[in-house]
Design a protein around this motif. Structure first.
Motif, mmCIF file in Angstrom:
data_model
loop_
_atom_site.group_PDB
_atom_site.id
_atom_site.type_symbol
_atom_site.label_atom_id
_atom_site.label_comp_id
_atom_site.label_asym_id
_atom_site.label_seq_id
_atom_site.Cartn_x
_atom_site.Cartn_y
_atom_site.Cartn_z
ATOM 1 N N GLU A 10 42.935 53.396 54.577
ATOM 2 C CA GLU A 10 42.450 52.765 55.801
ATOM 3 C C GLU A 10 40.970 52.406 55.649
ATOM 4 O OE1 GLU A 10 43.676 54.530 59.480
ATOM 5 O OE2 GLU A 10 45.406 55.536 58.537
ATOM 6 N N ASN A 55 47.568 45.935 51.149
ATOM 7 C CA ASN A 55 48.510 46.873 51.764
ATOM 8 C C ASN A 55 47.825 47.930 52.625
ATOM 9 O OD1 ASN A 55 50.965 45.831 50.654
ATOM 10 N ND2 ASN A 55 50.353 46.677 48.671
ATOM 11 N N HIS A 59 40.963 48.567 60.235
ATOM 12 C CA HIS A 59 40.754 48.732 61.662
ATOM 13 C C HIS A 59 39.815 47.648 62.187
ATOM 14 C CE1 HIS A 59 42.407 52.934 62.090
ATOM 15 N NE2 HIS A 59 42.299 52.831 60.772
ATOM 16 N N ASP A 107 49.880 52.182 53.157
ATOM 17 C CA ASP A 107 49.298 52.594 54.436
ATOM 18 C C ASP A 107 48.610 53.950 54.386
ATOM 19 O OD1 ASP A 107 51.520 54.161 54.205
ATOM 20 O OD2 ASP A 107 52.440 53.556 56.103
ATOM 21 N N ARG A 139 45.364 49.454 55.682
ATOM 22 C CA ARG A 139 45.175 49.159 57.104
ATOM 23 C C ARG A 139 43.694 48.989 57.385
ATOM 24 N NH1 ARG A 139 46.188 53.328 62.190
ATOM 25 N NH2 ARG A 139 45.393 51.939 63.828
#
Length: 312
Positions: free
Chosen positions: A242, A266, A270, A239, A268
């Protein structure tokens, strides 16, 4: 070499192993607890990050931006202009400007590809420094002329092909034409000019000093670039990574963004920023989302256990 400027931005030079001279711009307190390193895209300069640099440095974060080789105030070295070389440059900038302490790497478009190349070619840096990484409007596979199926995308693709093929195959003729353009034109070739201010030149001046053959060399590399199946070190950060993109990106299609997310399960991802295009750091609706993501990453990096850093 470092120099303070009236704007408060510190300008310095990082010399790479092949002799390239990368112009670096540093804002914010020198003893900040975290450094954000920003890498820009194709035919842009570090100025594309001006909004993020202003807000982050005002909040006490140290911000390092640099002009990619053959862009803005930076000059190329002896090595061929490739995305792999840009990744090596980013590793040089990290080591030269921030050898210790928490870091956040944010790359936009080609700058994101440089960050992905660091992960693929220099995984030891990723494992050692454990940075937070923001991948903005970028991809792990080659640049595409057609970013989607909308009729407007095909029109834009035809326009891009109309100038990219002459650039790639007839650089001397393109240089002659570029010298005849008005000096303020984005594609004008003015190798004798230089932006002397402490801040980076605007992106419209990114390639005023760059011969067409160098632009063509980099474009060909972007068209063959691929880091798929090579991002295990980056995915291990989970995390801390991103992925951000704009809904209306007309350079990197959403299919490529989804492929990047598949390569980094794994990380993130958006939701695409509604109404935002490709140049997300300065997009009128997207810039705030980029600033928010990077600012939050800086705060998280500051709270995280200190990473170790020894000379490579």
């Amino acid at each position: 070499m470092r120099a303070a400027t009236p704007s408060g931005t510190e300008r310095s030079t990082v010399v790479t192993d092949d002799g390239a001279r990368l112009t670096v711009y540093t804002d914010g307190p020198s003893r900040a607890g975290v450094t954000v390193i920003l890498s820009h895209g194709f035919l842009m300069t570090a100025d594309v990050w001006r909004l993020q640099a202003r807000e982050l440095s005002a909040g006490g974060v140290r911000v390092v931006r640099y002009d990619q080789r053959a862009h803005g105030n930076s000059v190329p070295g002896r090595a061929a202009l490739t995305v792999d070389r840009l990744g090596a440059d980013l590793a040089h900038v990290v080591d030269a400007t921030t050898p210790h302490g928490p870091i956040v790497l944010a790359g936009h478009s080609m700058g994101g590809m440089a960050a992905l190349t660091v992960a693929a070619r220099h995984p030891e840096l990723i494992r050692r420094r454990r940075p937070h990484v923001a991948l903005i409007s970028t991809a792990c596979s080659r640049a595409q002329l057609v970013p989607g199926n909308h009729p407007l995308h095909w029109i834009k693709a035809a326009a891009r092909a109309g100038y990219s093929y002459p650039l790639c195959w007839f650089p001397p003729a393109a240089d002659v034409a570029r010298r005849r353009l008005p000096s303020r034109h984005q594609w004008a070739l003015r190798p004798e000019t230089q932006h002397d201010g402490g801040t980076p030149p605007p992106s419209r001046q990114a390639i005023h000093r760059t011969p067409t053959a160098q632009i063509a060399q980099l474009w060909k590399s972007l068209r063959t670039y691929n880091t798929a199946e090579m991002l295990h070190a980056l995915d291990s950060l989970a995390d801390r990574v991103e992925i951000v993109t704009g809904e209306l990106d007309d350079w990197i299609p959403l299919s490529q963004t989804h492929e990047l997310a598949r390569q980094l399960p794994n990380a993130r991802m958006h939701e695409p920023v509604i109404g935002a295009g490709h140049r997300l750091p300065t997009d009128r609706v997207g810039h705030a989302a980029v600033t928010q993501v990077v600012s939050r990453m800086a705060k998280e990096a500051l709270r995280a256990p200190a990473s170790t850093a020894s000379p490579r």
